[in-house]
Design an enzyme around this catalytic site. Sequence first.
Site, PDB file in Angstrom:
ATOM      1  N   ASP A   1       0.637  -0.785  -4.097  1.00  0.00           N
ATOM      2  CA  ASP A   1       0.675   0.069  -5.281  1.00  0.00           C
ATOM      3  C   ASP A   1       1.220  -0.878  -6.591  1.00  0.00           C
ATOM      4  O   ASP A   1       2.041  -2.008  -6.284  1.00  0.00           O
ATOM      5  CB  ASP A   1       1.819   1.152  -4.945  1.00  0.00           C
ATOM      6  CG  ASP A   1       1.817   1.999  -6.093  1.00  0.00           C
ATOM      7  OD1 ASP A   1       0.938   2.256  -6.913  1.00  0.00           O
ATOM      8  OD2 ASP A   1       2.769   2.914  -6.349  1.00  0.00           O
TER       9      ASP A   1
ATOM     10  N   HIS B   1      -6.643  -3.814 -10.560  1.00  0.00           N
ATOM     11  CA  HIS B   1      -7.180  -3.696  -9.092  1.00  0.00           C
ATOM     12  C   HIS B   1      -8.212  -4.799  -8.737  1.00  0.00           C
ATOM     13  O   HIS B   1      -8.078  -5.094  -7.370  1.00  0.00           O
ATOM     14  CB  HIS B   1      -8.360  -2.485  -9.173  1.00  0.00           C
ATOM     15  CG  HIS B   1      -7.671  -1.109  -9.760  1.00  0.00           C
ATOM     16  ND1 HIS B   1      -6.255  -0.603  -9.233  1.00  0.00           N
ATOM     17  CD2 HIS B   1      -7.844  -0.196 -10.564  1.00  0.00           C
ATOM     18  CE1 HIS B   1      -6.000   0.492  -9.577  1.00  0.00           C
ATOM     19  NE2 HIS B   1      -6.668   0.732 -10.562  1.00  0.00           N
TER      20      HIS B   1
ATOM     21  N   LEU C   1      -7.618 -10.228  14.065  1.00  0.00           N
ATOM     22  CA  LEU C   1      -6.737  -8.956  13.460  1.00  0.00           C
ATOM     23  C   LEU C   1      -7.894  -7.868  13.187  1.00  0.00           C
ATOM     24  O   LEU C   1      -9.009  -7.907  12.998  1.00  0.00           O
ATOM     25  CB  LEU C   1      -6.262  -9.744  12.184  1.00  0.00           C
ATOM     26  CG  LEU C   1      -5.686  -8.796  11.045  1.00  0.00           C
ATOM     27  CD1 LEU C   1      -4.375  -8.397  11.392  1.00  0.00           C
ATOM     28  CD2 LEU C   1      -5.811  -9.110   9.596  1.00  0.00           C
TER      29      LEU C   1
ATOM     30  N   SER D   1       3.492   9.189  -0.126  1.00  0.00           N
ATOM     31  CA  SER D   1       2.449   9.482  -0.908  1.00  0.00           C
ATOM     32  C   SER D   1       1.275  10.010   0.043  1.00  0.00           C
ATOM     33  O   SER D   1       0.087   9.440  -0.017  1.00  0.00           O
ATOM     34  CB  SER D   1       1.933   8.425  -1.870  1.00  0.00           C
ATOM     35  OG  SER D   1       2.694   8.299  -2.920  1.00  0.00           O
TER      36      SER D   1
HETATM   37  C1  IPE Z   1      -0.785   5.401  -3.493  1.00  0.00           C
HETATM   38  O1  IPE Z   1      -0.573   5.031  -4.548  1.00  0.00           O
HETATM   39  C2  IPE Z   1      -2.243   5.336  -3.057  1.00  0.00           C
HETATM   40  C3  IPE Z   1      -2.835   3.974  -2.959  1.00  0.00           C
HETATM   41  C4  IPE Z   1      -2.176   2.843  -3.197  1.00  0.00           C
HETATM   42  C5  IPE Z   1      -4.321   3.935  -2.640  1.00  0.00           C
HETATM   43  P1  IPE Z   1      -0.461   5.981  -5.907  1.00  0.00           P
HETATM   44  O2  IPE Z   1      -0.400   5.085  -7.232  1.00  0.00           O
HETATM   45  O3  IPE Z   1      -1.772   6.852  -5.932  1.00  0.00           O
HETATM   46  O4  IPE Z   1       0.765   7.190  -5.536  1.00  0.00           O
HETATM   47  P2  IPE Z   1       1.580   7.883  -6.523  1.00  0.00           P
HETATM   48  O5  IPE Z   1       0.563   9.021  -6.968  1.00  0.00           O
HETATM   49  O6  IPE Z   1       2.375   7.308  -7.503  1.00  0.00           O
HETATM   50  O7  IPE Z   1       2.602   8.540  -5.529  1.00  0.00           O
HETATM   51  C1  IPE Z   2      -2.443   1.269  -6.593  1.00  0.00           C
HETATM   52  O1  IPE Z   2      -2.188   0.969  -7.806  1.00  0.00           O
HETATM   53  C2  IPE Z   2      -3.985   1.079  -6.331  1.00  0.00           C
HETATM   54  C3  IPE Z   2      -4.462   2.432  -6.247  1.00  0.00           C
HETATM   55  C4  IPE Z   2      -3.967   3.491  -6.216  1.00  0.00           C
HETATM   56  C5  IPE Z   2      -5.936   2.414  -5.956  1.00  0.00           C
HETATM   57  P1  IPE Z   2      -2.052   1.856  -8.833  1.00  0.00           P
HETATM   58  O2  IPE Z   2      -3.262   1.935  -9.680  1.00  0.00           O
HETATM   59  O3  IPE Z   2      -1.329   3.187  -8.569  1.00  0.00           O
HETATM   60  O4  IPE Z   2      -0.982   0.937  -9.880  1.00  0.00           O
HETATM   61  P2  IPE Z   2       0.427   1.802 -10.932  1.00  0.00           P
HETATM   62  O5  IPE Z   2       0.943   2.433  -9.772  1.00  0.00           O
HETATM   63  O6  IPE Z   2      -0.667   2.964 -11.728  1.00  0.00           O
HETATM   64  O7  IPE Z   2       0.966   0.607 -11.525  1.00  0.00           O
HETATM   65 MG    MG Z   3       0.525   3.971  -8.244  1.00  0.00          MG
END
Ligand code: IPE
Ligand code: IPE
Ligand code: MG
Length: 258
Positions: free
Chosen positions: A26, A43, A137, A199
Amino acid sequence: MALFKSSTRNIPDAPPVPRHIAVIMDGNGRWAKQRFMPRVAGHQRGVEALREVVKACRDLGVEYLTVFAFSSENWRRPADEVSFLMSLFMKMLEREVVRLHEKNIRVKIIGDRSRFDDKLNQAMQDAETLTANNVGLTLTIAANYGGRWDVMNAVQTMLKEHPEFAQGFKEEDLSPYLCLSEAPEPDLFIRTGGEQRISNFMLWQLAYTELYFTDVLWPAFGREELEAAIASYQKRERRFGRTSEQLASEQPKGGFDA
Ligand code: IPE
Ligand code: IPE
Ligand code: MG
């Protein structure tokens, strides 16, 4: 039958180096925003961080790495971000899997595939087939995955195969139908990006996993940060319901508590 012990039924091993690490990657969007870049650039950099973490896990002898790439709730994001993520996933499958295969890494994908298009479904299938016999792995990518979907899907599939379980079933009847039943439950869970929540990731499998949260944003996470997470894990006392005193006197492990 599941090959590995269920932490709520038996006392599993507590290996000094985690056999299985589960990661919520995240913070990509915030990483990009801090640099005045579009969220999707985060990303993109996230894929590089994953490459480094995979390498570090191999070097450290971790057997299973499971990463949350796209949750069943992430469809709620703006359409252009969702489609960018889908094409990034596709590119990753096309480009990275060959490299992973050369490194003897087995790739698996968990989640509900019915919402992905045919091309992506084919690429996922190809990646799994190509790497199926690798013994290094195991990298599992959770895509359109949700912990509740996992449990619901397992129950439905089990009941289709065993209608008699409608009268009642046990944890060990269900567990072979859950995602990752062939792997030990995660020893260590890592969430980057500062949020302290699950999450909807692996709700069942994380029952006794050690949780580690860090403010480091995923694109900035690498070998050093992974080692810090493992060092924190190594300081934990994994009691699985027992007392410290029992652990100190080294009670024999394994007692199946019906
Ligand atoms: C959780 O991250 C899902 C992934 C990393 C794929 P999110 O950024 O979507 O989670 P919330 O919405 O903040 O809980
Ligand atoms: C996690 O990073 C990647 C996915 C959920 C696909 P985020 O896109 O949630 O990044 P933040 O949390 O908005 O910084
Ligand atoms: Mg996020």
